[in-house]
Design a protein around this motif. Structure first.
Motif, mmCIF file in Angstrom:
data_model
loop_
_atom_site.group_PDB
_atom_site.id
_atom_site.type_symbol
_atom_site.label_atom_id
_atom_site.label_comp_id
_atom_site.label_asym_id
_atom_site.label_seq_id
_atom_site.Cartn_x
_atom_site.Cartn_y
_atom_site.Cartn_z
ATOM 1 N N ASN A 1 0.829 -1.215 0.000
ATOM 2 C CA ASN A 1 0.000 0.000 0.000
ATOM 3 C C ASN A 1 0.858 1.258 0.000
ATOM 4 O OD1 ASN A 1 -2.371 -1.433 -0.035
ATOM 5 N ND2 ASN A 1 -2.714 -1.299 2.180
ATOM 6 N N LYS A 2 1.958 1.199 0.748
ATOM 7 C CA LYS A 2 2.854 2.356 0.832
ATOM 8 C C LYS A 2 3.476 2.625 -0.547
ATOM 9 C CE LYS A 2 6.975 3.835 3.388
ATOM 10 N NZ LYS A 2 8.086 3.332 2.552
ATOM 11 N N ASP B 1 0.694 7.520 -8.760
ATOM 12 C CA ASP B 1 0.284 8.583 -9.685
ATOM 13 C C ASP B 1 1.102 8.547 -10.978
ATOM 14 O OD1 ASP B 1 2.576 9.245 -8.306
ATOM 15 O OD2 ASP B 1 2.151 11.397 -8.222
ATOM 16 N N GLU C 1 0.971 4.174 -2.786
ATOM 17 C CA GLU C 1 0.793 5.578 -2.440
ATOM 18 C C GLU C 1 1.915 6.431 -3.028
ATOM 19 O OE1 GLU C 1 0.498 7.458 1.858
ATOM 20 O OE2 GLU C 1 -0.851 5.734 1.575
ATOM 21 N N GLU C 2 3.126 5.878 -2.973
ATOM 22 C CA GLU C 2 4.283 6.642 -3.424
ATOM 23 C C GLU C 2 4.358 6.748 -4.954
ATOM 24 O OE1 GLU C 2 7.915 5.304 -1.622
ATOM 25 O OE2 GLU C 2 9.134 6.737 -2.775
#
Ligand SMILES: [Zn+2]
Ligand SMILES: [Zn+2]
Length: 253
Positions: free
Chosen positions: A64-65, A72, A68-69
């Motif tokens: 998940n981290k 995009d 998130e990083e």
């Protein structure tokens, strides 16, 4: 190559590199989509081909981290590579429904009513070829799995090779994938390491069926996501007159 839907990491215990190493490599190669698909953990840890059950939560946190990083810049998908084992389907469903593991690959490495035959074992019985086909089709019939990894895994350490028996099993699998509209994988890791899968003979025969193909590197090392490796597999497929879909999961999950 712009997408890879079969990616491991050091979490499974037999691959190298962190999740981020695979994502960074995919980014630098210009991939648009990457699915992180570890070998699914099994409650009770009956074998050592996957992360221990207790590692799931820390693994999920790390994944998940990373999403998130980097999410995009590249479409990152969560998934698992799973053996079809009826008694584990509730756990698989939990991973999908509660933790967002949207891509469930059938990678059927273990066969037999008591799950005692490892398809990579050198001394496995020849009848494993038939068990494999029956169990793969039974698994696909559940409708749970999104595609079939390395269909020709049955040829691994099967001494007779591409004979009547393995041909029959492969035909059974292809007919089932055609009927259920389930894509089959052309496995990059197998190709670059000279394994019996992907099999040119089998893939040639598969063209008799109406199938969808996905090239995946089955990366156990970030290097496998680089052009010197994936371009070999693309050339292999096009040499067989097979046109794999470039980005299968776009807009599906
Ligand atoms: Zn593996
Ligand atoms: Zn795999």
């Amino acid at each position: 190559m712009i997408a890879n839907y079969h990616t491991h990491s050091r979490w499974c215990g037999h691959a190298v590199g962190e999740i981020e190493d695979y994502i960074r490599t995919a980014l630098s190669e210009g991939f648009e989509e990457l699915a992180v698909t570890e070998h699914v953990p099994h409650r009770g840890d009956p074998d050592n081909h996957r992360m221990p059950w207790a590692d799931f939560l820390p693994f999920n946190k790390a994944l998940n981290k990373a999403i998130e990083e980097y999410g995009d810049r590249i479409s990152l998908l969560k998934g698992f590579e799973c053996e079809y084992m009826p008694e584990r389907m509730d756990d698989y469903r939990m991973f999908r429904e509660e933790y967002g593991y949207g891509i469930m690959i059938l990678g059927h490495h273990i066969v037999g009513p008591d799950h005692s035959i490892f398809m990579f074992a050198r001394n496995k019985p020849d009848y494993a070829v038939r068990l494999y086909a029956d169990e793969v089709c039974e698994g696909l019939e559940t409708g749970f799995f999104d595609f079939l990894a390395h269909p020709e895994l049955l040829l691994m350490h099967y001494a007779p090779g591409f004979d009547k028996e393995s041909e029959r099993s492969l035909r059974q699998i292809y007919a089932c994938c055609e009927k259920l509209n389930i894509p089959i994988e052309i496995n990059g890791a197998g190709y670059v390491s000279g394994r019996p899968y992907p099999s040119a003979e089998a893939l040639e025969m598969s063209k008799e069926y109406d199938l969808t193909y996905i090239i995946n590197m089955d990366a156990h090392d970030p290097e496998l996501l680089t052009k010197p490796y994936y371009s070999q597999v693309e050339a292999f497929a096009s040499g067989l007159g097979i046109d794999p879909v470039p980005r299968y999961f776009a807009d599906r999950h």
